[in-house]
Motif scaffolding. Structure first.
Motif, PDB file in Angstrom:
ATOM      1  N   VAL A  38      27.634   3.140  -7.771  1.00  0.00           N
ATOM      2  CA  VAL A  38      27.119   4.497  -7.539  1.00  0.00           C
ATOM      3  C   VAL A  38      26.365   4.909  -8.790  1.00  0.00           C
ATOM      4  O   VAL A  38      26.893   4.807  -9.905  1.00  0.00           O
ATOM      5  N   ILE A  39      25.127   5.356  -8.594  1.00  0.00           N
ATOM      6  CA  ILE A  39      24.318   5.859  -9.709  1.00  0.00           C
ATOM      7  C   ILE A  39      23.904   7.286  -9.383  1.00  0.00           C
ATOM      8  O   ILE A  39      23.442   7.573  -8.275  1.00  0.00           O
ATOM      9  N   VAL A  40      24.086   8.172 -10.345  1.00  0.00           N
ATOM     10  CA  VAL A  40      23.780   9.592 -10.188  1.00  0.00           C
ATOM     11  C   VAL A  40      22.613   9.944 -11.102  1.00  0.00           C
ATOM     12  O   VAL A  40      22.587   9.530 -12.266  1.00  0.00           O
ATOM     13  N   THR A  41      21.650  10.701 -10.592  1.00  0.00           N
ATOM     14  CA  THR A  41      20.564  11.182 -11.442  1.00  0.00           C
ATOM     15  C   THR A  41      21.000  12.452 -12.156  1.00  0.00           C
ATOM     16  O   THR A  41      21.200  13.494 -11.539  1.00  0.00           O
ATOM     17  N   SER A  42      21.169  12.348 -13.471  1.00  0.00           N
ATOM     18  CA  SER A  42      21.413  13.508 -14.303  1.00  0.00           C
ATOM     19  C   SER A  42      20.078  13.889 -14.965  1.00  0.00           C
ATOM     20  O   SER A  42      19.030  13.757 -14.348  1.00  0.00           O
ATOM     21  N   SER A  43      20.096  14.319 -16.190  1.00  0.00           N
ATOM     22  CA  SER A  43      18.875  14.686 -16.896  1.00  0.00           C
ATOM     23  C   SER A  43      19.193  14.887 -18.372  1.00  0.00           C
ATOM     24  O   SER A  43      20.323  15.262 -18.719  1.00  0.00           O
ATOM     25  N   VAL A  44      18.218  14.660 -19.220  1.00  0.00           N
ATOM     26  CA  VAL A  44      18.422  14.979 -20.635  1.00  0.00           C
ATOM     27  C   VAL A  44      18.702  16.467 -20.816  1.00  0.00           C
ATOM     28  O   VAL A  44      19.334  16.872 -21.793  1.00  0.00           O
ATOM     29  N   ASP A  45      18.264  17.286 -19.858  1.00  0.00           N
ATOM     30  CA  ASP A  45      18.561  18.716 -19.944  1.00  0.00           C
ATOM     31  C   ASP A  45      20.058  18.987 -19.862  1.00  0.00           C
ATOM     32  O   ASP A  45      20.531  20.022 -20.337  1.00  0.00           O
ATOM     33  N   GLY A  46      20.818  18.069 -19.263  1.00  0.00           N
ATOM     34  CA  GLY A  46      22.262  18.233 -19.219  1.00  0.00           C
ATOM     35  C   GLY A  46      22.891  18.173 -20.591  1.00  0.00           C
ATOM     36  O   GLY A  46      24.005  18.668 -20.794  1.00  0.00           O
ATOM     37  N   VAL A  47      22.176  17.588 -21.558  1.00  0.00           N
ATOM     38  CA  VAL A  47      22.630  17.510 -22.939  1.00  0.00           C
ATOM     39  C   VAL A  47      21.918  18.542 -23.805  1.00  0.00           C
ATOM     40  O   VAL A  47      22.535  19.236 -24.607  1.00  0.00           O
ATOM     41  N   LYS A  48      20.596  18.650 -23.632  1.00  0.00           N
ATOM     42  CA  LYS A  48      19.779  19.486 -24.507  1.00  0.00           C
ATOM     43  C   LYS A  48      19.687  20.934 -24.047  1.00  0.00           C
ATOM     44  O   LYS A  48      19.534  21.836 -24.857  1.00  0.00           O
ATOM     45  N   GLY A  49      19.737  21.160 -22.716  1.00  0.00           N
ATOM     46  CA  GLY A  49      19.411  22.490 -22.232  1.00  0.00           C
ATOM     47  C   GLY A  49      17.961  22.801 -22.539  1.00  0.00           C
ATOM     48  O   GLY A  49      17.167  21.913 -22.856  1.00  0.00           O
ATOM     49  N   GLY A  50      17.606  24.066 -22.436  1.00  0.00           N
ATOM     50  CA  GLY A  50      16.235  24.442 -22.766  1.00  0.00           C
ATOM     51  C   GLY A  50      15.821  25.715 -22.076  1.00  0.00           C
ATOM     52  O   GLY A  50      16.353  26.065 -21.021  1.00  0.00           O
ATOM     53  N   PRO A  51      14.871  26.438 -22.664  1.00  0.00           N
ATOM     54  CA  PRO A  51      14.414  27.688 -22.058  1.00  0.00           C
ATOM     55  C   PRO A  51      13.736  27.436 -20.720  1.00  0.00           C
ATOM     56  O   PRO A  51      13.047  26.444 -20.540  1.00  0.00           O
ATOM     57  N   GLY A  52      13.983  28.342 -19.780  1.00  0.00           N
ATOM     58  CA  GLY A  52      13.332  28.258 -18.477  1.00  0.00           C
ATOM     59  C   GLY A  52      14.016  27.332 -17.500  1.00  0.00           C
ATOM     60  O   GLY A  52      13.514  27.120 -16.395  1.00  0.00           O
ATOM     61  N   ARG A  53      15.177  26.771 -17.875  1.00  0.00           N
ATOM     62  CA  ARG A  53      15.848  25.844 -16.959  1.00  0.00           C
ATOM     63  C   ARG A  53      17.364  25.815 -17.195  1.00  0.00           C
ATOM     64  O   ARG A  53      18.007  24.790 -17.002  1.00  0.00           O
ATOM     65  N   SER A  54      17.931  26.929 -17.566  1.00  0.00           N
ATOM     66  CA  SER A  54      19.352  26.952 -17.936  1.00  0.00           C
ATOM     67  C   SER A  54      20.266  26.605 -16.767  1.00  0.00           C
ATOM     68  O   SER A  54      21.242  25.856 -16.936  1.00  0.00           O
ATOM     69  N   VAL A  55      20.002  27.160 -15.591  1.00  0.00           N
ATOM     70  CA  VAL A  55      20.860  26.885 -14.434  1.00  0.00           C
ATOM     71  C   VAL A  55      20.735  25.421 -14.037  1.00  0.00           C
ATOM     72  O   VAL A  55      21.741  24.736 -13.786  1.00  0.00           O
ATOM     73  N   TYR A  56      19.515  24.933 -13.990  1.00  0.00           N
ATOM     74  CA  TYR A  56      19.282  23.512 -13.698  1.00  0.00           C
ATOM     75  C   TYR A  56      20.033  22.635 -14.685  1.00  0.00           C
ATOM     76  O   TYR A  56      20.732  21.682 -14.297  1.00  0.00           O
ATOM     77  N   ALA A  57      19.919  22.928 -15.974  1.00  0.00           N
ATOM     78  CA  ALA A  57      20.574  22.123 -17.001  1.00  0.00           C
ATOM     79  C   ALA A  57      22.087  22.125 -16.814  1.00  0.00           C
ATOM     80  O   ALA A  57      22.748  21.092 -16.987  1.00  0.00           O
ATOM     81  N   ALA A  58      22.638  23.270 -16.447  1.00  0.00           N
ATOM     82  CA  ALA A  58      24.082  23.353 -16.222  1.00  0.00           C
ATOM     83  C   ALA A  58      24.514  22.477 -15.056  1.00  0.00           C
ATOM     84  O   ALA A  58      25.572  21.826 -15.102  1.00  0.00           O
ATOM     85  N   THR A  59      23.707  22.436 -14.001  1.00  0.00           N
ATOM     86  CA  THR A  59      24.059  21.584 -12.856  1.00  0.00           C
ATOM     87  C   THR A  59      24.001  20.113 -13.242  1.00  0.00           C
ATOM     88  O   THR A  59      24.788  19.295 -12.745  1.00  0.00           O
ATOM     89  N   LYS A  60      23.075  19.754 -14.120  1.00  0.00           N
ATOM     90  CA  LYS A  60      22.973  18.353 -14.542  1.00  0.00           C
ATOM     91  C   LYS A  60      24.124  17.968 -15.465  1.00  0.00           C
ATOM     92  O   LYS A  60      24.604  16.827 -15.435  1.00  0.00           O
ATOM     93  N   ALA A  61      24.584  18.898 -16.276  1.00  0.00           N
ATOM     94  CA  ALA A  61      25.778  18.654 -17.082  1.00  0.00           C
ATOM     95  C   ALA A  61      26.994  18.457 -16.172  1.00  0.00           C
ATOM     96  O   ALA A  61      27.861  17.614 -16.444  1.00  0.00           O
ATOM     97  N   ALA A  62      27.059  19.216 -15.080  1.00  0.00           N
ATOM     98  CA  ALA A  62      28.155  19.057 -14.123  1.00  0.00           C
ATOM     99  C   ALA A  62      28.131  17.666 -13.507  1.00  0.00           C
ATOM    100  O   ALA A  62      29.181  17.011 -13.362  1.00  0.00           O
ATOM    101  N   GLY A  63      26.945  17.188 -13.151  1.00  0.00           N
ATOM    102  CA  GLY A  63      26.831  15.851 -12.579  1.00  0.00           C
ATOM    103  C   GLY A  63      27.319  14.782 -13.534  1.00  0.00           C
ATOM    104  O   GLY A  63      28.006  13.830 -13.138  1.00  0.00           O
ATOM    105  N   ARG A  64      26.976  14.938 -14.809  1.00  0.00           N
ATOM    106  CA  ARG A  64      27.429  13.976 -15.813  1.00  0.00           C
ATOM    107  C   ARG A  64      28.953  13.955 -15.891  1.00  0.00           C
ATOM    108  O   ARG A  64      29.574  12.888 -16.005  1.00  0.00           O
ATOM    109  N   ASN A  65      29.577  15.124 -15.808  1.00  0.00           N
ATOM    110  CA  ASN A  65      31.035  15.184 -15.897  1.00  0.00           C
ATOM    111  C   ASN A  65      31.696  14.616 -14.655  1.00  0.00           C
ATOM    112  O   ASN A  65      32.758  13.986 -14.739  1.00  0.00           O
ATOM    113  N   LEU A  66      31.074  14.797 -13.496  1.00  0.00           N
ATOM    114  CA  LEU A  66      31.609  14.202 -12.274  1.00  0.00           C
ATOM    115  C   LEU A  66      31.671  12.681 -12.393  1.00  0.00           C
ATOM    116  O   LEU A  66      32.630  12.049 -11.941  1.00  0.00           O
ATOM    117  N   VAL A  67      30.661  12.098 -13.013  1.00  0.00           N
ATOM    118  CA  VAL A  67      30.633  10.651 -13.194  1.00  0.00           C
ATOM    119  C   VAL A  67      31.846  10.183 -13.988  1.00  0.00           C
ATOM    120  O   VAL A  67      32.473   9.168 -13.654  1.00  0.00           O
TER     121      VAL A  67
END
Length: 249
Positions: free
Chosen positions: A133-162
């Motif tokens: 099983v491979i999940v697409t996360s994002s560097v935003d899950g680690v870095k965050g960034g302006p204009g994408r905070s909610v998105y980044a939080a969801t990607k951090a959640a995906g990383r933790n699910l893994v």
């Protein structure tokens, strides 16, 4: 190609464009049979025409449990099993604090978190022991960034699910890993260009990348293919950045 996925049955959500489409192309070249899922039938039809080979397209929204049931019913009918699940479907809509709406939060959570959980949960009866099983996360899950905070939080959640799933599925020898693209030239990223010319927008993003260029979808697909293959048999629970070093600066 060396056909490192010969005889494997793969399912890719978000498979009609961008990283998902590039991965479908790689998987097919490496000998896998592929089922792609996506929300837009027009895009799925285009993908099938482009890909050729042993590919089936199923219209499905990962945030809809009934759609996922339909997807996996078709997989059961046509493939009988899943050796590789690439849970890739997600959305990114630009947003800044002070302008975040309830609908925007709900949509990101529905697709990027609930959709991811249900994609894996409902696939379990079909995933073979020893599968990947491979999940697409994002560097935003680690870095965050302006204009994408909610998105980044969801990607951090995906990383933790893994991390959790890797342990929960260890008795079945199912490996679970994440891949984290950064600034990849996909239609999804292009949609954030707004009034800017897309090439100008991509060029601007590239100035902030080590090496001065963005990532291409096939570069991410190559990493996913590796994680899906037996060459990665000893790799489990990791987050593999494919970002040209962006997460390190």
């Amino acid at each position: 190609m060396s056909e490192v996925l010969a005889g494997k049955a793969a399912v890719i959500t978000g498979g009609s464009t961008g990283i998902g489409l590039a991965t479908a192309r790689r998987f097919l070249a490496e000998g896998a049979s592929v089922v792609i899922a996506g929300r837009r039938q027009t895009e799925l039809d285009k993908a099938v025409a482009e890909l050729g080979g042993d590919v089936l397209a199923v219209q499905a929204d990962v945030s809809d449990a009934d759609d996922l049931d339909h997807l996996y019913a078709r997989v059961r009918e046509t493939r009988g099993r899943i050796d590789i699940l690439f849970a890739n479907a997600s959305i990114l809509q630009g947003h800044s604090l002070g302008g975040i709406t309830e609908d925007l939060v709900d949509r990101h959570l529905d697709i990027n978190v609930k959709g991811l959980v249900l994609t894996v949960e409902k696939a379990l009866p079909l995933i073979t022991d020893g599968g990947a099983v491979i999940v697409t996360s994002s560097v935003d899950g680690v870095k965050g960034g302006p204009g994408r905070s909610v998105y980044a939080a969801t990607k951090a959640a995906g990383r933790n699910l893994v991390r959790s799933w890797m342990q929960e599925l260890s008795d079945r020898r199912i490996r679970v890993n994440a891949v984290s693209p950064g600034r990849t030239e996909t239609p999804g990223l292009a949609a954030l260009a707004g009034d800017l010319d897309v090439e100008e927008f991509f060029g601007h993003l590239a100035t902030g990348m080590p090496g001065g260029r963005n990532i291409q979808p096939d570069e991410v697909a190559a990493a996913v293919t590796f994680l899906a293959s037996d060459d990665a048999s000893g790799i489990n629970g990791i987050d593999l950045p494919v970002d040209g070093g962006f997460a390190q600066i």
